[in-house]
Structure formats: structure tokens, C-alpha cells
Scaffold this motif. Structure first.
Motif, short mmCIF file in Angstrom:
data_model
loop_
_atom_site.label_atom_id
_atom_site.label_comp_id
_atom_site.label_asym_id
_atom_site.label_seq_id
_atom_site.Cartn_x
_atom_site.Cartn_y
_atom_site.Cartn_z
N TYR A 9 21.63 0.38 5.88
CA TYR A 9 20.45 0.34 5.00
C TYR A 9 20.71 -0.58 3.80
CZ TYR A 9 17.44 1.86 1.17
OH TYR A 9 16.60 1.88 0.09
N ILE A 10 21.85 -0.39 3.16
CA ILE A 10 22.21 -1.20 1.98
C ILE A 10 22.35 -2.67 2.37
CG2 ILE A 10 24.07 -1.64 0.31
CD1 ILE A 10 24.47 1.47 0.26
N GLU A 11 23.02 -2.94 3.47
CA GLU A 11 23.20 -4.32 3.92
C GLU A 11 21.85 -5.01 4.14
OE1 GLU A 11 25.92 -6.21 4.18
OE2 GLU A 11 27.16 -4.55 3.46
N LEU A 12 20.93 -4.31 4.79
CA LEU A 12 19.62 -4.91 5.05
C LEU A 12 18.80 -5.07 3.76
CD1 LEU A 12 18.67 -3.21 8.44
CD2 LEU A 12 19.15 -5.64 8.03
N LYS A 13 18.90 -4.12 2.86
CA LYS A 13 18.18 -4.23 1.58
C LYS A 13 18.66 -5.45 0.79
CE LYS A 13 15.46 -1.77 -0.10
NZ LYS A 13 13.99 -1.84 -0.03
N ILE A 14 19.93 -5.76 0.91
CA ILE A 14 20.49 -6.90 0.20
C ILE A 14 20.20 -8.21 0.93
CG2 ILE A 14 22.66 -8.02 -0.48
CD1 ILE A 14 23.71 -5.20 -1.14
#
Length: 145
Positions: A9-14
Motif C-alpha cells: 500500500y505504501i509503495e503504491l501510494k508513493i
């Protein structure tokens, strides 16, 4: 420690901030509700914030390391007569703001109030610039006197 799904989730948000929660959910194989829940978790928020700050710090370091070259290119744009006038103006304004500091507020002087003369204002401003080393007057033309 964050699990695989929260890290994804964090990787995609960034890496792809334009994605909706539904798109992120589809990509990592969880429900939209799970994505919404992740976005509210303190540990996920803190990690996302930490990574974004790290990206910004790295970008700032790269910019600082290239400041001389960037300023040279900007100065070249500002002084090249072939550069579009709007671009030259913007570059010059940036360089002036950067070197002299950007004015925090605008001062309006009403020259029609009967107590201030426009010539006095210009003269005072010229004195200020000269005194502070921003203006070096050329040899004055005495034929106009």
C-alpha cells in the motif's frame, strides 16, 4: 512491523499517487475497506510520512549539490536576449528574490496625498539602493541641469 499488504500500500501510494483506493486494492489483492483502514493506521501513516520526507530530503540534497550549475543556467536564461521575455522576466525575478530576499509585504505610497512627492520617493529609494550596495550610479549627465 508492517505486513506485506501495508508495505505494498505504501509503495503504491508513493510511486503512483494518482491511484484510487479501489485501484490499489485490486493491485495488492485486498478490499477497498482494507485500504481505507490502512490509511487510518498510525503506524502506516508514520511510515508513509517517513518515506516521503526521505524522498524530499534526497531531492533537496541533489538540488543543493547542483546549485551552482542550476543558478548558472538560470542566469544564462535571464540574460540571453534570445530568451522569451516572459521567461527572462521570471528568471530575473527569481534571481533578485533569491539574492536580495523576497519582500514580505508591499508598501503603497500615495503620492496624491499632498505630503509625498513622487520624485522624493524615487530619490529616497535610489539612496537606499546606493547605500546598501545594490545600485552603483554611473557618471551623471550634467548637460540636463
Amino acid at each position: 512491523m508492517l505486513d506485506y499488504f501495508r508495505q505494498q500500500y505504501i509503495e503504491l501510494k508513493i510511486s503512483q499517487p494518482q491511484l484510487t483506493n479501489a485501484q490499489i486494492a485490486d493491485r495488492i489483492g485486498v478490499t477497498r475497506q482494507s485500504i481505507w483502514n490502512y490509511s487510518k493506521e498510525a503506524e502506516v501513516k508514520a511510515e508513509l510520512d517517513r518515506r516521503l520526507r526521505s524522498i524530499m530530503e534526497n531531492a533537496n540534497i541533489r538540488l543543493r549539490n547542483n546549485t551552482d550549475d542550476l543558478m548558472r543556467q538560470l542566469l544564462e536564461l535571464a540574460t540571453n536576449p534570445k530568451t522569451e521575455a516572459r521567461v527572462r522576466s521570471g528568471a530575473l525575478q527569481y534571481l533578485l528574490d533569491r539574492s536580495m530576499g523576497k519582500a514580505a509585504e508591499q508598501v503603497n505610497i500615495d503620492v496624491n496625498d499632498g505630503t509625498t512627492d513622487a520624485a522624493d520617493v524615487l530619490s529616497s529609494f535610489k539612496e537606499f539602493l546606493t547605500k546598501n550596495g545594490y545600485y552603483k550610479p554611473e557618471k551623471e549627465d550634467t548637460n540636463n541641469e
